[in-house]
Every structure is written in C-alpha cells, then in structure tokens.
Design a protein around this motif. Structure first.
Motif, PDB file in Angstrom:
ATOM      1  N   ILE A  57       0.845  -1.191   0.000  1.00 40.15           N
ATOM      2  CA  ILE A  57       0.000   0.000   0.000  1.00 40.15           C
ATOM      3  C   ILE A  57       0.881   1.242   0.000  1.00 40.15           C
ATOM      4  O   ILE A  57       1.876   1.310   0.730  1.00 40.15           O
ATOM      5  CB  ILE A  57      -0.922   0.041   1.238  1.00 40.15           C
ATOM      6  N   TRP A  58       0.519   2.209  -0.836  1.00 34.16           N
ATOM      7  CA  TRP A  58       1.152   3.527  -0.731  1.00 34.16           C
ATOM      8  C   TRP A  58       0.111   4.587  -1.036  1.00 34.16           C
ATOM      9  O   TRP A  58      -0.953   4.310  -1.576  1.00 34.16           O
ATOM     10  CB  TRP A  58       2.371   3.637  -1.639  1.00 34.16           C
ATOM     11  N   VAL A  59       0.429   5.807  -0.641  1.00 29.23           N
ATOM     12  CA  VAL A  59      -0.552   6.900  -0.756  1.00 29.23           C
ATOM     13  C   VAL A  59       0.063   8.083  -1.496  1.00 29.23           C
ATOM     14  O   VAL A  59       1.274   8.264  -1.504  1.00 29.23           O
ATOM     15  CB  VAL A  59      -1.064   7.353   0.631  1.00 29.23           C
ATOM     16  N   GLU A  60      -0.814   8.881  -2.103  1.00 26.66           N
ATOM     17  CA  GLU A  60      -0.410  10.109  -2.788  1.00 26.66           C
ATOM     18  C   GLU A  60      -1.269  11.265  -2.298  1.00 26.66           C
ATOM     19  O   GLU A  60      -2.490  11.165  -2.256  1.00 26.66           O
ATOM     20  CB  GLU A  60      -0.547   9.966  -4.300  1.00 26.66           C
ATOM     21  N   PHE A  61      -0.601  12.370  -1.928  1.00 30.54           N
ATOM     22  CA  PHE A  61      -1.299  13.570  -1.472  1.00 30.54           C
ATOM     23  C   PHE A  61      -1.548  14.517  -2.643  1.00 30.54           C
ATOM     24  O   PHE A  61      -0.804  14.502  -3.624  1.00 30.54           O
ATOM     25  CB  PHE A  61      -0.466  14.299  -0.417  1.00 30.54           C
ATOM     26  N   PRO A  62      -2.568  15.368  -2.542  1.00 33.38           N
ATOM     27  CA  PRO A  62      -2.712  16.437  -3.545  1.00 33.38           C
ATOM     28  C   PRO A  62      -1.581  17.441  -3.408  1.00 33.38           C
ATOM     29  O   PRO A  62      -0.818  17.415  -2.426  1.00 33.38           O
ATOM     30  CB  PRO A  62      -4.069  17.063  -3.195  1.00 33.38           C
ATOM     31  N   GLU A  63      -1.460  18.334  -4.371  1.00 34.19           N
ATOM     32  CA  GLU A  63      -0.344  19.284  -4.371  1.00 34.19           C
ATOM     33  C   GLU A  63      -0.348  20.167  -3.134  1.00 34.19           C
ATOM     34  O   GLU A  63       0.694  20.447  -2.546  1.00 34.19           O
ATOM     35  CB  GLU A  63      -0.399  20.159  -5.632  1.00 34.19           C
ATOM     36  N   GLU A  64      -1.521  20.635  -2.717  1.00 30.80           N
ATOM     37  CA  GLU A  64      -1.621  21.516  -1.550  1.00 30.80           C
ATOM     38  C   GLU A  64      -2.645  20.961  -0.566  1.00 30.80           C
ATOM     39  O   GLU A  64      -3.746  20.582  -0.955  1.00 30.80           O
ATOM     40  CB  GLU A  64      -2.020  22.935  -1.970  1.00 30.80           C
ATOM     41  N   VAL A  65      -2.252  20.938   0.698  1.00 32.55           N
ATOM     42  CA  VAL A  65      -3.145  20.476   1.770  1.00 32.55           C
ATOM     43  C   VAL A  65      -3.183  21.557   2.836  1.00 32.55           C
ATOM     44  O   VAL A  65      -2.134  22.024   3.298  1.00 32.55           O
ATOM     45  CB  VAL A  65      -2.639  19.158   2.378  1.00 32.55           C
ATOM     46  N   PHE A  66      -4.396  21.959   3.228  1.00 33.80           N
ATOM     47  CA  PHE A  66      -4.559  23.008   4.234  1.00 33.80           C
ATOM     48  C   PHE A  66      -5.229  22.440   5.485  1.00 33.80           C
ATOM     49  O   PHE A  66      -6.072  21.538   5.395  1.00 33.80           O
ATOM     50  CB  PHE A  66      -5.409  24.154   3.683  1.00 33.80           C
ATOM     51  N   GLY A 109      -8.110   3.943  -4.765  1.00 32.60           N
ATOM     52  CA  GLY A 109      -9.355   4.563  -4.329  1.00 32.60           C
ATOM     53  C   GLY A 109      -9.050   5.897  -3.680  1.00 32.60           C
ATOM     54  O   GLY A 109      -7.888   6.227  -3.406  1.00 32.60           O
ATOM     55  N   LYS A 110     -10.091   6.693  -3.430  1.00 32.96           N
ATOM     56  CA  LYS A 110      -9.947   8.014  -2.834  1.00 32.96           C
ATOM     57  C   LYS A 110     -10.475   7.994  -1.403  1.00 32.96           C
ATOM     58  O   LYS A 110     -11.540   7.451  -1.125  1.00 32.96           O
ATOM     59  CB  LYS A 110     -10.708   9.060  -3.645  1.00 32.96           C
ATOM     60  N   LEU A 111      -9.709   8.610  -0.522  1.00 33.08           N
ATOM     61  CA  LEU A 111     -10.060   8.646   0.895  1.00 33.08           C
ATOM     62  C   LEU A 111     -10.122  10.102   1.344  1.00 33.08           C
ATOM     63  O   LEU A 111      -9.164  10.854   1.152  1.00 33.08           O
ATOM     64  CB  LEU A 111      -9.005   7.890   1.701  1.00 33.08           C
ATOM     65  N   LYS A 112     -11.268  10.513   1.898  1.00 37.27           N
ATOM     66  CA  LYS A 112     -11.412  11.899   2.352  1.00 37.27           C
ATOM     67  C   LYS A 112     -10.796  12.055   3.750  1.00 37.27           C
ATOM     68  O   LYS A 112     -11.169  11.360   4.688  1.00 37.27           O
ATOM     69  CB  LYS A 112     -12.882  12.296   2.375  1.00 37.27           C
ATOM     70  N   ILE A 113      -9.851  12.981   3.849  1.00 38.84           N
ATOM     71  CA  ILE A 113      -9.101  13.180   5.092  1.00 38.84           C
ATOM     72  C   ILE A 113      -9.209  14.640   5.521  1.00 38.84           C
ATOM     73  O   ILE A 113      -9.277  15.538   4.689  1.00 38.84           O
ATOM     74  CB  ILE A 113      -7.608  12.816   4.907  1.00 38.84           C
ATOM     75  N   LEU A 114      -9.195  14.873   6.828  1.00 37.90           N
ATOM     76  CA  LEU A 114      -9.137  16.232   7.373  1.00 37.90           C
ATOM     77  C   LEU A 114      -8.057  16.276   8.451  1.00 37.90           C
ATOM     78  O   LEU A 114      -8.037  15.438   9.353  1.00 37.90           O
ATOM     79  CB  LEU A 114     -10.488  16.648   7.942  1.00 37.90           C
ATOM     80  N   VAL A 115      -7.162  17.250   8.338  1.00 42.86           N
ATOM     81  CA  VAL A 115      -6.093  17.437   9.327  1.00 42.86           C
ATOM     82  C   VAL A 115      -6.405  18.688  10.129  1.00 42.86           C
ATOM     83  O   VAL A 115      -6.727  19.740   9.566  1.00 42.86           O
ATOM     84  CB  VAL A 115      -4.722  17.559   8.638  1.00 42.86           C
ATOM     85  N   ASP A 116      -6.316  18.592  11.439  1.00 40.85           N
ATOM     86  CA  ASP A 116      -6.761  19.672  12.313  1.00 40.85           C
ATOM     87  C   ASP A 116      -5.805  20.853  12.406  1.00 40.85           C
ATOM     88  O   ASP A 116      -6.231  21.971  12.680  1.00 40.85           O
ATOM     89  CB  ASP A 116      -7.020  19.140  13.732  1.00 40.85           C
ATOM     90  N   LYS A 117      -4.511  20.621  12.224  1.00 45.44           N
ATOM     91  CA  LYS A 117      -3.573  21.720  12.414  1.00 45.44           C
ATOM     92  C   LYS A 117      -2.419  21.647  11.418  1.00 45.44           C
ATOM     93  O   LYS A 117      -2.189  20.625  10.777  1.00 45.44           O
ATOM     94  CB  LYS A 117      -3.034  21.713  13.842  1.00 45.44           C
ATOM     95  N   ARG A 118      -1.726  22.771  11.297  1.00 41.28           N
ATOM     96  CA  ARG A 118      -0.605  22.875  10.378  1.00 41.28           C
ATOM     97  C   ARG A 118       0.574  22.035  10.864  1.00 41.28           C
ATOM     98  O   ARG A 118       0.649  21.650  12.027  1.00 41.28           O
ATOM     99  CB  ARG A 118      -0.167  24.338  10.241  1.00 41.28           C
TER     100      ARG A 118
END
Length: 293
Positions: A57-66, A109-118
């Motif tokens: 398993i490996w993952v790829e992030f979008p270009e910008e994450v806020f 597949g796509k996984l919706k993620i939310l990160v709380d802080k910088r």
C-alpha cells in the motif's frame, strides 16, 4: 487478525447444530451436509488468507493540503501475487476506509481526510482487510506506509490588509504610476464600443447619444508601489497572523504587487514558487519538524 462476521457466526452455529443432529441420529445425509459445510469453511479460510497476502500500500497527497480543510488522499494497492487477483480489499487509514472491489495487479481509491492543524502530517501504517470470499471472516493485517506531507495553515480572512483599502491606495497617483494599459483606475485614454459586463459607471452617455451604439470610456491602469508586509511586526497572536498571511497567499490575485517578509526572506505573492515556499515556511513556523498524524 481474524474477526468472525455475523454471517460467519450464523454459519458456524448451523454447522454445529447439524453436526450434533448427525451424531445423534446417525443420518449419513446429515454427515455429508456437515462435511460440505466444513469444506466451504476451509475454502473460505484458504482463499481469504491468500487474497490479502503480498499486497503493498502507498498513498499520494494532492499538491496543496490546508489545515481544517478536507482533501482526497489517493490510496494505491499493488498485488504481488502471481496467479490471483485482489477482491474486496478495504484499506483503513486514520480510522477512514476505502474499498477496492477488484484489481488484478494495481488498484486505487480516494479517501477523504481532514487534518486539524498545520505542520507535517505523517502516515506510518495502513490496515488491509477483506471479507472475501464468503463474508464469514474478516481478515486484516497491518502494512507499513512511509508518507509525509506539509500541511499549510488554515487561511483566515483578517483586517490586516483590507481589499478595499488596497484598491483605495492604488487609485492615488502618489501611491503608484500610470501605465499604458487599459484598466478602470487611471487617466482617460479614449472611447470604444460597450462590452457586456463593463460596470455601468464607465459608459459615456454623452458620446452614446451621438452614436447608434453604447460607448464606454477606456482608462489607463495604475500600477501600485510594492506593498511589503513584515510578518514579525504584525500585532496578533502567532496562529492568527499565520492564518492571515496564508489567506493573502491563497487569494494572491486580490493583492497585486504585494510581498511578505518572514525572517529576512521576502516572498512575492504573485510568484507560484514563492507562494509555496511562504506557505511551507508558515506551516513549519515555530515547530521542530514533528509529525502531527
């Protein structure tokens, strides 16, 4: 790790009851039925275990994450088995799951993620599960994942640099210079046919009455002098001013000819590379590169 599903418990209960009935009655048909049920259970165990073996398993992030803004994480699975495809593979990351129904060698597949802080968001492991083939058992194993991403600060609009104030300053000739370029701010250059969408206040009604078509004024643009914002001198708490500067960077088109100075380095908001460096600097400002996830 193996977890028995509701269907599995029901199947086991039926098998046990039929086994007891076969022993008590000596009925050969019941013995054959119980044998078939046990065979199916054995097949389920073999193919279920093989189905989730040799999977990376490996993952790829979008270009910008806020921070505090949901984004889609791309989860990819590689099947290293020679003769069997992957079926009903569920990947769990940070208590969120994505299902890959079927893939021969590669699935995603796509996984919706939310990160709380910088800061630095780190994914160290993922759990791979499957109920294949009969949904009697859910088999899971943990796979190591080495993925990190810099999470930019949450952009928050603030009163530091009002858009209206900026436009007001840009209109002052003492604050900038007129350039030979059409706009809505400077000196009168001439007339032209009215273009749909142009503000009504720029229509020359006197000239329009002498023509069959509406005429609009053509004005020169004004190029404002550079505006430099010094991060350390902003009188706000740290997180508020970081979010404020992040807002300026994200909405850079509203703030032409604006620069931000952080720790003796000046960043141009109109330059994509500079914006990325600025947001990265703000994301890690005051931190010691520790992971936040």
């Amino acid at each position: 790790m193996i977890k028995i599903t509701k269907a599995g418990w029901l199947y086991i209960l039926i098998t046990i009851l039929l086994g007891i009935a076969a022993v008590n009655t000596g009925n050969n048909l019941l013995f054959l039925i119980v044998s078939a049920l046990l065979s199916f259970m054995g097949i389920s165990g073999y193919f279920g275990k093989r189905n989730i073996s040799k999977i990376d398993i490996w993952v790829e992030f979008p270009e910008e994450v806020f921070a505090k803004k949901e984004f889609y994480l791309t989860v990819k699975a590689t099947n290293k088995k020679a003769f069997m495809s992957m079926f009903l593979i569920k990947v769990l990351i940070n208590n969120k799951s994505v299902l890959i129904p079927y893939a021969e060698k590669y699935g995603e597949g796509k996984l919706k993620i939310l990160v709380d802080k910088r800061g630095i968001f780190s994914i160290k492991e993922a759990k791979v599960c499957s109920v294949f083939p009969f949904n009697f058992f859910e088999r899971c194993f943990t796979v190591k994942v080495d993925a990190k991403k810099v999470v930019f600060p949450e952009p928050k609009e603030c009163n530091l640099f009002q858009i209206s104030d900026y436009k007001f300053k840009a209109k002052q000739k003492s604050e900038g210079q007129v350039i030979e370029k059409q706009g809505y701010e400077g000196d009168f250059l001439g007339l032209r046919e009215y273009n749909f969408g142009t503000p009504v206040k720029y229509i020359d009604w006197k000239a329009s009455t002498k023509s069959e078509n509406l005429k609009e004024k053509v004005l020169s643009a004004i190029q404002s002098t550079p505006t430099i914002i010094e991060f350390e001198k902003i009188n706000m708490d740290l997180e508020s001013k970081i979010s404020c500067i992040a807002y300026l960077a994200v909405n850079h088109k509203k703030f032409e000819n604006t620069f931000v100075k952080v720790e003796n380095t000046t960043y141009n908001l109109q330059d994509k590379s500079d914006r990325h460096k600025l947001l990265t600097k703000l994301a890690l400002y005051g931190m010691k590169d520790e992971a936040i996830g």
